[in-house]
Design a protein around this motif. Structure first.
Motif, PDB file in Angstrom:
ATOM      1  N   VAL A  45      27.724  47.201  48.123  1.00 35.04           N
ATOM      2  CA  VAL A  45      27.934  46.242  47.041  1.00 35.04           C
ATOM      3  C   VAL A  45      29.280  46.496  46.374  1.00 35.04           C
ATOM      4  N   LEU A  46      30.129  45.454  46.313  1.00 34.90           N
ATOM      5  CA  LEU A  46      31.409  45.526  45.607  1.00 34.90           C
ATOM      6  C   LEU A  46      31.326  44.677  44.352  1.00 34.90           C
ATOM      7  N   SER A  47      31.503  45.295  43.215  1.00 39.03           N
ATOM      8  CA  SER A  47      31.564  44.565  41.958  1.00 39.03           C
ATOM      9  C   SER A  47      32.429  45.352  40.984  1.00 39.03           C
ATOM     10  N   PHE A  48      32.929  44.663  39.968  1.00 41.08           N
ATOM     11  CA  PHE A  48      33.747  45.280  38.935  1.00 41.08           C
ATOM     12  C   PHE A  48      33.121  45.016  37.564  1.00 41.08           C
ATOM     13  N   SER A  49      33.321  45.955  36.660  1.00 36.38           N
ATOM     14  CA  SER A  49      32.897  45.757  35.276  1.00 36.38           C
ATOM     15  C   SER A  49      34.112  45.875  34.368  1.00 36.38           C
ATOM     16  N   ASP A  50      34.129  45.073  33.305  1.00 38.68           N
ATOM     17  CA  ASP A  50      35.196  45.152  32.308  1.00 38.68           C
ATOM     18  C   ASP A  50      34.922  46.369  31.427  1.00 38.68           C
ATOM     19  N   GLU A 408      42.785  31.749  36.957  1.00 39.66           N
ATOM     20  CA  GLU A 408      42.041  32.954  37.322  1.00 39.66           C
ATOM     21  C   GLU A 408      42.813  33.836  38.301  1.00 39.66           C
ATOM     22  N   SER A 409      42.700  35.148  38.109  1.00 41.48           N
ATOM     23  CA  SER A 409      43.230  36.101  39.077  1.00 41.48           C
ATOM     24  C   SER A 409      42.514  35.921  40.410  1.00 41.48           C
ATOM     25  N   ARG A 410      43.152  36.373  41.494  1.00 43.78           N
ATOM     26  CA  ARG A 410      42.589  36.227  42.830  1.00 43.78           C
ATOM     27  C   ARG A 410      42.308  37.600  43.442  1.00 43.78           C
ATOM     28  N   GLY A 428      33.692  39.780  39.636  1.00 42.43           N
ATOM     29  CA  GLY A 428      33.907  40.123  38.238  1.00 42.43           C
ATOM     30  C   GLY A 428      35.329  40.432  37.841  1.00 42.43           C
ATOM     31  N   VAL A 429      36.324  40.021  38.643  1.00 42.17           N
ATOM     32  CA  VAL A 429      37.719  40.300  38.284  1.00 42.17           C
ATOM     33  C   VAL A 429      38.551  39.022  38.216  1.00 42.17           C
ATOM     34  N   TYR A 463      39.491  47.134  34.679  1.00 42.17           N
ATOM     35  CA  TYR A 463      38.319  46.768  35.466  1.00 42.17           C
ATOM     36  C   TYR A 463      37.921  47.952  36.343  1.00 42.17           C
ATOM     37  N   LYS A 464      36.726  48.449  36.068  1.00 46.34           N
ATOM     38  CA  LYS A 464      36.200  49.583  36.821  1.00 46.34           C
ATOM     39  C   LYS A 464      35.500  49.086  38.081  1.00 46.34           C
ATOM     40  N   ASN A 465      35.877  49.680  39.218  1.00 52.36           N
ATOM     41  CA  ASN A 465      35.237  49.355  40.492  1.00 52.36           C
ATOM     42  C   ASN A 465      33.870  50.035  40.553  1.00 52.36           C
TER      43      ASN A 465
END
Length: 559
Positions: A45-50, A408-410, A428-429, A463-465
Motif C-alpha cells: 500500500v502506497l499512501s501519504f499523510s500530511d 493539483e500536484s502530479r 494523498g499528495v 508529506y510523510k510516505n
C-alpha cells in the motif's frame, strides 16, 4: 509474468509488484526485470499523510504583492535538504519570502523537527529568497549554504563553521551579480581540480553586448576561505547566447530566461555536461569537452516553457534521462482565445546512451501536468522503477491563467510497462497550493521517500510516505576525498542476483528552486536477496562491494 495493476480506493493506492522492465526506448527491456515467484507476491500500500503540523513545521511563504506583482516574486521560493550537522539524519532549509524569516529545520531523529535558524545564524528576514543549496564549498567536510534571490534582493553565502553554526561570508566570496534574479543553483567540479564550482540561473537577465552571463563561477576556495570567480564567458556559452545579446545589430535580443542549471554525465564519458532548462523554448544542452562547454543543437529539444528539471535513469538502462516541466493546454470557458492553446506540457527526454535524447512524453503519459514547476524522480513505492512527482500552480495574482490557481500536484507512478499513471489524488499528495520547490528524501529514516514542498504565497508542506512493508530498499551515502567530500560526480550501480541493475549519479540534485539530499535511495520490490554495488568515483577509481544486504543505510568511503 504480470504487469503492474493499480487498484484505486478513495484514500489509498494498492500497487502490485511491477514485473515488466523498461528499456532505453519505448520497447521493453528483458534484462532488468526483478524475478519473483508468483506465490510470493503480496499487496503493498502506497499512501501519504500530511504531517506538516505533527512534525513541527510551520512556515508560510509570502511576498508583499502590490497592484502589479513581478513575475519573479510569483515564482520564487525554495527548499534545500541535507544533513548539515553530520548527525546521520536529514535537515532542511525553507525560504519564507520578504514577509517572513527563513527557517532551518533540524531533524530530531524521532519524526519531528525544530527551527534552529536563529541560533545557527541563517535566519534571513524580509528577502525574496530563491533556490537555497547546501554544498561543501571549501572542502572541510561541512556543508555550507548558498541562497539566491529575485528582484535585486541580496544573495547570501554562509560558511559552516561547525557545531551547527554558520558565518555570513557573502562579501568575501567575490560573488558580485548584476542579474536581477538568481533563481536556481547547482554545483559540480567542471575544471577537474577537485572542488565544486557554482552554476546559477538568472531568469530575466537582460544581456547587453560584452556583459557576462554570470552563469558559471569557478571555485577558488581554500579551507575556511570561500572564493568564486566568474568564468561564464570563457566556458563557451557566449556563442550559444549570441542571438540573445542586445547589440547594435540585434536591438531586440532576448533576455536570459534560464530557470534551472543541471549537471549530469549524459554521454557516459566521465564528466558533467550542462542541461540548462529555460523559459520560452530556449532550453539549452551543453556537452563537456575537456572543461569547455559546446552547445548541442538538437531538434529533440522541444519543451516550450521549460521550468523544472529532474534527471535520473528512469528506464533502468544505465544512462541518465531528463524530465522538464512546462505548461499543458487546459480547457477554457472565456470569451477570448484560450491562452493555453497549443501548449504541449511536460517533456520526458529518453537518453540513447550517448547523450542524444528522444521525446517520450506522450507515450509514457507524463505530458499533461498542468502548470508544472519543481520535479523529482524517485522510487516512491520501492518497486525498482523510478516515479515522477512535481508541484504546480500559477495565477495567484488573480490575473491571466487564474485557472491554474489550485492546480493539483502530479504523482506519476511508473507502471513498469513504459507508461505512468497519475495517482496524486488517491495517494494523498495532490497539493493545490502554489507549488514551486520540493525535496524528495527519506526524512524519517523509515525506508521510503517523503516529500517537502515549498509553496509561493502559501504554507510549506511535509508529506510523510506511509508505504507498508513488502518492498525492500537500500540507501547509500558516499564520502569522497577532500575537497569534494560528498563525492559529487560519482556513479553508483546496484545489481541484484536476478540482474536488475539500477544506476544513480551523485550530484547536487536540484529541482526548480530546490535541492534533494545526496542520499541514494534504491527500491527492489519483493526481492530480498543480496546485491553487488559498484562505485565509480570522480577520479575514475572503482570500489566494488559484494554480498550487501538490503534494508540498511550503507556509507562507502573513497580510501
Amino acid at each position: 509474468m504480470m504487469k503492474n495493476q493499480l487498484l484505486f480506493s478513495p484514500i489509498i493506492i494498492f500497487t502490485i509488484l511491477a514485473l515488466s522492465g523498461c528499456g532505453g526506448s519505448d520497447s521493453s527491456s528483458t534484462n532488468n526485470k526483478p524475478v519473483v515467484e508468483e506465490d510470493k507476491q503480496q499487496t503493498v500500500v502506497l499512501s501519504f499523510s500530511d504531517a506538516t503540523s505533527t512534525t513541527g513545521i510551520s512556515l508560510f511563504h509570502a511576498n508583499r504583492f502590490g497592484s502589479n506583482p513581478t513575475m519573479p516574486s510569483m515564482f520564487a521560493a525554495g527548499v534545500a535538504t541535507e544533513d548539515y550537522d553530520n548527525d546521520g539524519d536529514l535537515d532542511f532549509y525553507l525560504i519564507a519570502g520578504e514577509s517572513g524569516t527563513n527557517k532551518l529545520y533540524q531533524n530530531q531523529g524521532n519524526g519531528s523537527f525544530i527551527d534552529v535558524a536563529e541560533t545557527a545564524g541563517v535566519a534571513i528576514e524580509g528577502v525574496k529568497g530563491s533556490g537555497p543549496v547546501f554544498a561543501d564549498f571549501d572542502g572541510d567536510g561541512l556543508l555550507d549554504l548558498f541562497i539566491g534571490s529575485v528582484d535585486y534582493d541580496p544573495i547570501f553565502v554562509f560558511q559552516n563553521i561547525g557545531n551547527g553554526q554558520f558565518k555570513d561570508v557573502t562579501t568575501e566570496t567575490g560573488l558580485v551579480l548584476t542579474a536581477a534574479n538568481t533563481v536556481s543553483v547547482t554545483v559540480g567540479d567542471i575544471d577537474f581540480d577537485g572542488d565544486l564550482d557554482l552554476f546559477m540561473s538568472h531568469w530575466g537577465h537582460d544581456i547587453d553586448d560584452g556583459d557576462s552571463l554570470e552563469l558559471i563561477w569557478r571555485n577558488d576556495s581554500n579551507v575556511g576561505d570561500i572564493k568564486f570567480v566568474d568564468i561564464s564567458n570563457s566556458m563557451g556559452l557566449n556563442d550559444a547566447y549570441f542571438n540573445q545579446f542586445d547589440t547594435e545589430s540585434n536591438p531586440d535580443g532576448e533576455e536570459d530566461s534560464s530557470f534551472v542549471p543541471s549537471l549530469s554525465d549524459i554521454d557516459n564519458d566521465g564528466d558533467f555536461d550542462l542541461l540548462l532548462v529555460s523559459d520560452y523554448g530556449l532550453t539549452k544542452l551543453f556537452r563537456n569537452d575537456n572543461g569547455t562547454f559546446n552547445q548541442i543543437i538538437s531538434d529533440a529539444l522541444i519543451d516550450q516553457f521549460g521550468m523544472g528539471s529532474a534527471i535520473a535513469d528512469i528506464d533502468n538502462d544505465g544512462d541518465m534521462d531528463w524530465y522538464v516541466t512546462s505548461i499543458a493546454e487546459r480547457e477554457y470557458d472565456g470569451e477570448d482565445k484560450n491562452p493555453t492553446a497549443g501548449y504541449r506540457g511536460n517533456t520526458l527526454y529518453l537518453n540513447d546512451g550517448t547523450g542524444n535524447f528522444a521525446n517520450a512524453s506522450a507515450s509514457r503519459k507524463v505530458a499533461d501536468g498542468g502548470w508544472g514547476w519543481g520535479a523529482c524522480i524517485a522510487d516512491f513505492n520501492n518497486d525498482g522503477f523510478p516515479d515522477i512527482y512535481h508541484v504546480n500552480g500559477w495565477g495567484q495574482n488573480g490575473q491571466l491563467f487564474s485557472m491554474f490557481q489550485q492546480d493539483e500536484s502530479r504523482l506519476f507512478i511508473n507502471n513498469g510497462d513504459n507508461t505512468f499513471s497519475d495517482i496524486a489524488a488517491v495517494s494523498g499528495v495532490n497539493d493545490t497550493n502554489q507549488g514551486r520547490g520540493l525535496s524528495c528524501n527519506d526524512m524519517d529514516n523509515d525506508g521510503d521517500i517523503d516529500i517537502v514542498i515549498s509553496n509561493n504565497q502559501g504554507p510549506a508542506k511535509y508529506y510523510k510516505n506511509e508505504l507498508t512493508t513488502g518492498h525492500s530498499y537500500l540507501k547509500i551515502r558516499l564520502k569522497g576525498k577532500n575537497p569534494n567530500t560528498a563525492a559529487i560526480g560519482a556513479r553508483v550501480q546496484v545489481t541484484t542476483t536476478d540482474n536488475l541493475v539500477q544506476t544513480k549519479e551523485v550530484r547536487l540534485d536540484n529541482n526548480f528552486v530546490s535541492q534533494n539530499a545526496n542520499e541514494l535511495h534504491f527500491g527492489f520490490g519483493q526481492y530480498n536477496g543480496q546485491v553487488i554495488i559498484d562505485v565509480t568515483w570522480p577520479d575514475g577509481s572503482i570500489t566494488q562491494q559484494k554480498g550487501v544486504n538490503l534494508g540498511q543505510v550503507l556509507v562507502i568511503t573513497n580510501q
